[in-house]
Design an enzyme around this catalytic site. Structure first.
Site, PDB file in Angstrom:
ATOM      1  N   LYS A 153       6.835   7.183   2.629  1.00  0.00           N
ATOM      2  CA  LYS A 153       7.508   6.216   3.687  1.00  0.00           C
ATOM      3  C   LYS A 153       8.424   4.760   3.040  1.00  0.00           C
ATOM      4  O   LYS A 153       9.551   4.464   3.144  1.00  0.00           O
ATOM      5  CB  LYS A 153       6.609   5.412   4.405  1.00  0.00           C
ATOM      6  CG  LYS A 153       6.054   5.811   5.663  1.00  0.00           C
ATOM      7  CD  LYS A 153       4.734   4.585   6.445  1.00  0.00           C
ATOM      8  CE  LYS A 153       3.648   6.272   6.955  1.00  0.00           C
ATOM      9  NZ  LYS A 153       2.567   6.791   5.943  1.00  0.00           N
ATOM     10  N   CYS A 175      -3.048   5.766   9.952  1.00  0.00           N
ATOM     11  CA  CYS A 175      -3.270   7.337  10.831  1.00  0.00           C
ATOM     12  C   CYS A 175      -4.659   7.368  11.123  1.00  0.00           C
ATOM     13  O   CYS A 175      -5.280   8.287  10.460  1.00  0.00           O
ATOM     14  CB  CYS A 175      -3.012   8.051   9.613  1.00  0.00           C
ATOM     15  SG  CYS A 175      -3.945   7.635   8.090  1.00  0.00           S
ATOM     16  N   GLY A 200       4.215   7.572  -1.908  1.00  0.00           N
ATOM     17  CA  GLY A 200       5.488   7.232  -1.351  1.00  0.00           C
ATOM     18  C   GLY A 200       6.365   7.613  -0.953  1.00  0.00           C
ATOM     19  O   GLY A 200       7.287   7.523  -0.954  1.00  0.00           O
ATOM     20  N   ASP A 217       1.031   0.038   5.539  1.00  0.00           N
ATOM     21  CA  ASP A 217       0.845   0.732   5.930  1.00  0.00           C
ATOM     22  C   ASP A 217      -1.053   1.205   4.961  1.00  0.00           C
ATOM     23  O   ASP A 217      -0.858   1.833   4.265  1.00  0.00           O
ATOM     24  CB  ASP A 217       1.511   2.394   5.185  1.00  0.00           C
ATOM     25  CG  ASP A 217       0.657   3.651   5.752  1.00  0.00           C
ATOM     26  OD1 ASP A 217       0.452   3.547   6.926  1.00  0.00           O
ATOM     27  OD2 ASP A 217       1.260   4.460   4.651  1.00  0.00           O
ATOM     28  N   CYS A 247       0.418  -1.191  -0.067  1.00  0.00           N
ATOM     29  CA  CYS A 247      -0.437  -0.077   0.032  1.00  0.00           C
ATOM     30  C   CYS A 247       1.168   1.725  -0.233  1.00  0.00           C
ATOM     31  O   CYS A 247       0.938   2.109   0.997  1.00  0.00           O
ATOM     32  CB  CYS A 247      -1.268   0.312   0.998  1.00  0.00           C
ATOM     33  SG  CYS A 247      -1.608  -1.370   1.415  1.00  0.00           S
ATOM     34  N   ASP A 254      -2.140  -6.093  -6.820  1.00  0.00           N
ATOM     35  CA  ASP A 254      -3.128  -5.932  -5.097  1.00  0.00           C
ATOM     36  C   ASP A 254      -2.228  -7.172  -4.031  1.00  0.00           C
ATOM     37  O   ASP A 254      -1.977  -8.109  -4.167  1.00  0.00           O
ATOM     38  CB  ASP A 254      -3.964  -7.098  -5.384  1.00  0.00           C
ATOM     39  CG  ASP A 254      -5.732  -7.151  -4.262  1.00  0.00           C
ATOM     40  OD1 ASP A 254      -5.094  -6.661  -3.123  1.00  0.00           O
ATOM     41  OD2 ASP A 254      -6.120  -7.047  -4.228  1.00  0.00           O
TER      42      ASP A 254
END
Length: 344
Positions: A181, A287, A179, A239, A175, A222
């Site tokens: 991280k 998050c 970009g 993430d 995921c 995926d």
């Protein structure tokens, strides 16, 4: 931009003011009239720099431009009432219960109820107020051979740092778009494979990496159906998609469509563990600040957990010190939960 963002963010409270002072249900208004009144109400209620007559004129002109001349007098009358009464109405809204606080600070009831239950009333109110403030503006400094800075909150950077990537290690970032991280991990000297499901976002990820000069491989796939050759990684970062309750100040529309995704998060973590070598690590970051998407996901995996709190004591989770948690009202950054596990 501030008026547009603020109107979306405060729409529940604005609708209450329009209905109370305008004496007509918002849902029955023509969409252009509804939008014009919301924009005007936001300026009157939350921007000290806009005179009432200017906000009223602007709303009236928006209605007129939409070809709704028949609604001009109504719009003007409601804006006049808002100009006279919205300040007092907003100031007198109570906030002693989750429902009252959700109305005053413009949140869905379920978010207020969740924060109230998990953090108590005082912290829940602080979270709601904090997530209505402008987000921090942070640029990650170029490092590790990267060419340019990157806009990335301190909470997000913490998640990337917690992976602990070392030079020469093979690291899988699931995921990965846009970009932030993934390029952090590449800057640490790791051999990074960045996976993104959506083709457009995968292209954006490639472009961002090229612009920064980050050496990484982008795979458009995926994460739950990865090619068999993507295996045996030293570290994996998940993430994961989430309710996003830690970034509501930077994404004003998200609070109205957010939902927890613990089942997907658990599936992604199980897929990540399958692609990690024995003894390797899986870092989980989201998050958001809800137990169902944080601690409960990690506990369900039943894998050994690294003590990240010992490595980053400033961000130690208040209930589970082996995890990390940034709280917007405490750390003045986006809200992130981070855990790092080991594959036995």
């Amino acid at each position: 931009m501030q008026v547009a963002y603020g109107t979306v963010q405060r729409v529940r409270t604005l609708d209450h003011a329009i209905e109370t002072l305008g004496r007509r249900p918002v849902r029955k208004l023509d969409p252009p009239v509804r939008a014009a009144l919301r924009l005007g109400a936001y300026q009157l209620g939350y921007l000290d720099s806009v005179p009432p007559h200017a906000a009223a004129n602007e709303s009236v002109e928006l209605v007129r431009a939409a070809g709704l001349e028949r609604a001009v007098a109504f719009t003007n009358a409601v804006m006049r009432r808002l100009g006279e009464g919205i300040g007092e109405l907003l100031a007198r809204l109570p906030e002693s219960t989750p429902h009252e606080a959700a109305l005053k600070h413009s949140y869905p009831d379920w978010i207020a109820e969740t924060w109230w239950r998990e953090w108590g009333g005082e912290d829940a109110l602080a979270l709601m107020r904090g997530q209505n403030e402008p987000p921090e503006r942070v640029l990650r400094a170029p490092a590790g051979g990267l060419k340019e800075p990157w806009p990335q909150s301190r909470g997000s950077q913490l998640a990337g740092n917690a992976v602990g990537a070392q030079p020469g290690e093979r690291v899988l970032d699931l995921c990965a778009a846009p970009g932030g991280k993934a390029t952090q991990l590449a800057a640490a000297g790791a051999e990074v494979v960045a996976v993104e499901k959506h083709p457009g976002r995968a292209r954006e990820l490639e472009e961002n990496a090229a612009r920064l000069g980050a050496a990484l491989t982008v795979v458009n796939a995926d994460a739950l159906e990865l090619p068999s050759e993507l295996d045996g990684f030293d570290r994996v970062l998940v993430d994961a998609p989430c309710s996003g309750l830690g970034v509501l100040n930077s994404r004003p529309d998200l609070r109205w469509r957010a939902r927890p995704l613990p089942e997907l998060q658990l599936d992604l973590m199980r897929a990540a563990a399958e692609r990690t070598r024995r003894g390797g690590s899986i870092t989980y970051s989201v998050c958001t600040m809800t137990r169902t998407e944080n601690e409960d996901v990690i506990d369900a995996l039943q894998l050994p957990v690294d003590d990240l709190g010992a490595e980053f004591p400033e961000f130690r989770h208040p209930r589970r010190p082996e995890f990390l948690l940034t709280l917007p009202h405490v750390h003045t950054t986006s809200g992130f939960f981070v855990a790092r596990l080991r594959r036995p």
